[in-house]
Motif scaffolding. Structure first.
Motif, short mmCIF file in Angstrom:
data_model
loop_
_atom_site.label_atom_id
_atom_site.label_comp_id
_atom_site.label_asym_id
_atom_site.label_seq_id
_atom_site.Cartn_x
_atom_site.Cartn_y
_atom_site.Cartn_z
N PRO A 262 36.32 44.73 27.18
CA PRO A 262 37.20 43.82 27.40
C PRO A 262 38.42 44.46 28.91
CG PRO A 262 37.24 44.36 24.95
CD PRO A 262 36.82 45.60 25.98
N ILE A 263 38.46 43.89 29.36
CA ILE A 263 39.68 43.88 31.14
C ILE A 263 40.70 42.99 31.38
CG2 ILE A 263 38.10 45.99 31.57
CD1 ILE A 263 37.96 43.52 33.26
N ASP A 264 41.40 42.97 31.80
CA ASP A 264 41.88 41.73 32.58
C ASP A 264 41.16 40.35 33.14
OD1 ASP A 264 43.86 40.09 34.62
OD2 ASP A 264 45.29 41.08 33.25
N PRO A 265 41.27 39.41 32.85
CA PRO A 265 40.46 38.50 33.62
C PRO A 265 40.69 38.48 34.38
CG PRO A 265 41.47 37.47 31.98
CD PRO A 265 41.40 38.83 31.27
N THR A 266 41.85 39.08 35.40
CA THR A 266 41.68 38.85 36.80
C THR A 266 40.62 39.66 37.17
OG1 THR A 266 43.43 40.52 37.04
CG2 THR A 266 43.96 37.63 37.00
N GLN A 267 40.23 41.27 36.84
CA GLN A 267 39.88 42.33 37.16
C GLN A 267 38.19 42.29 36.83
OE1 GLN A 267 41.12 44.20 38.68
NE2 GLN A 267 43.30 42.95 39.12
N THR A 268 37.66 40.58 36.56
CA THR A 268 36.17 40.63 35.49
C THR A 268 35.60 40.91 37.00
OG1 THR A 268 36.54 38.79 35.92
CG2 THR A 268 36.52 40.03 33.02
N ALA A 269 35.78 40.46 37.83
CA ALA A 269 34.68 39.83 39.14
C ALA A 269 35.40 41.93 40.23
CB ALA A 269 35.32 39.48 40.58
N VAL B 9 33.38 35.98 34.63
CA VAL B 9 34.44 35.86 36.13
C VAL B 9 34.10 34.09 35.80
CG1 VAL B 9 34.43 36.17 38.24
CG2 VAL B 9 33.01 37.79 37.62
N ASP B 10 35.60 34.00 35.63
CA ASP B 10 36.33 32.80 35.68
C ASP B 10 35.87 32.32 36.73
OD1 ASP B 10 37.17 32.77 32.94
OD2 ASP B 10 39.28 33.04 33.38
N SER B 11 35.37 30.93 37.00
CA SER B 11 35.19 30.02 38.05
C SER B 11 36.03 30.87 39.70
CB SER B 11 34.84 29.10 38.53
OG SER B 11 35.54 27.54 37.78
N GLN B 12 37.09 30.27 39.27
CA GLN B 12 38.57 30.47 39.90
C GLN B 12 38.40 31.58 40.74
OE1 GLN B 12 40.62 28.46 42.11
NE2 GLN B 12 39.87 30.35 43.04
N PHE B 13 37.95 32.61 39.82
CA PHE B 13 37.90 34.30 40.58
C PHE B 13 36.88 34.62 41.23
CE2 PHE B 13 40.97 34.98 36.22
CZ PHE B 13 42.06 34.61 37.18
N ALA B 14 35.45 33.85 40.42
CA ALA B 14 34.51 34.28 41.43
C ALA B 14 34.48 34.43 42.74
CB ALA B 14 33.39 33.52 40.54
N ALA B 15 34.95 32.50 43.10
CA ALA B 15 35.26 31.73 44.17
C ALA B 15 36.32 33.31 45.31
CB ALA B 15 35.59 30.68 44.14
N ASN B 16 36.92 33.27 44.80
CA ASN B 16 38.16 34.66 45.16
C ASN B 16 37.79 35.53 45.94
OD1 ASN B 16 39.88 32.24 45.08
ND2 ASN B 16 41.20 33.15 43.51
#
Length: 286
Positions: A176-183, A194-201
């Motif tokens: 488990p990690i901060d979702p902003t760091q999954t990518a 990875v959330d779609s927005q983070f995946a796009a970024n």
């Protein structure tokens, strides 16, 4: 602190668009959203005006404000949440807000930079997912559906990390990690949600998304994004007009053009079914 950042009427005069004149009899609908800057809302407003509805968008900066704003009467309807979120709100706040129309569902999936298919994921693989317990059950069930984890017993939608039977699973470690760091974690782990927005970024590609859950699963209806109103406004004709416009092929195409193809529209699900799913979800949170 949560702040309402904008409340703008964006009805577009028909003489600008070249379409037929708007009805001389109009009803105003204040709609709370979290993406008021999206271009497709301008098209929704234009089509609504043509049918006698003036749409006023009220923009919110986070998810905690639109429902209280609806309860207080600051807005007439909102569109930002799925059924599960509404169930949690109604149960915790003892409210009776209701779904008045279905929108889209965003299937979740996992990405990999090491493997090109689920079949290639090796025994003992490591997966990264959100460190928010509330956002872990859906990825866990997706891993089960993909055949990568086995649970101890049958926890269903109450599954937690402790329910994973690693001795019987292909996944050997869940991090488990901060979702902003999954990518970013994809450089070290085998797979990651990875959330779609983070995946796009992060410029992750469709080829790197090696698994996506089926949006047609009955148990995922709780994640359909919905239009929500007070119970007394459930049959408001102006709101019904707005929902119908949003569900049109024209608006679906505009959303896909602007936001990509992730959204799967479930306008086939009637309000009666949405209410049934909501009632079942509220039992879990009561």
């Amino acid at each position: 602190m949560v702040v309402v950042v904008a409340a703008a009427a964006i009805a577009i005069p028909s003489w600008i668009s070249g379409n037929k004149p708007a009805s001389t009899s109009t009803a105003t609908v204040k709609l709370g959203v979290d993406d008021a800057g999206s271009a497709y809302w301008k098209l929704v407003a234009q089509r609504a005006e043509e049918q006698g509805v003036k749409l006023e968008l009220v923009s919110f900066t986070d998810y905690s404000t639109p429902n209280p704003a609806l309860v207080s009467g600051d807005i007439d309807v909102n569109k930002f949440q799925h059924l599960r979120y509404l169930a949690q709100f109604n149960a915790s706040q003892k409210q009776d807000l209701v779904p008045v129309g279905s929108g889209e569902i965003y299937p979740i999936g996992f990405y990999s930079k090491k493997w090109s298919s689920v079949a290639e994921v090796p025994q003992g693989a490591e997966v990264a997912l959100s460190n928010n317990p509330a956002n872990q059950v859906r990825p866990l069930l997706a891993l089960k559906e993909a055949g990568l984890v086995v649970f101890k017993g049958d926890p269903g939608w109450k599954a937690t990390l402790a329910d994973v039977d690693y001795a019987k699973s292909r996944i050997g470690k869940i991090t488990p990690i901060d979702p902003t760091q999954t990518a970013a974690s994809l450089d070290s782990v085998d797979i990651a949600f990875v959330d779609s927005q983070f995946a796009a970024n992060a410029k992750l590609t469709a080829q790197q998304e090696i698994y996506k859950e089926s949006a047609e699963r009955d148990d995922l209806q709780q994640y359909i994004n919905i239009f929500v109103a007070k119970a007394k406004d459930a049959d408001n004709p102006a709101i019904a007009t707005l929902v119908k416009i949003y569900q049109s092929d024209e608006i679906k195409q505009a959303i896909h053009s602007e936001k990509g193809q992730d959204a799967v529209f479930r306008s086939d699900v009637p309000v009666s079914e949405l209410k049934a799913v909501l009632a079942e979800q509220q039992k879990q949170f009561s």
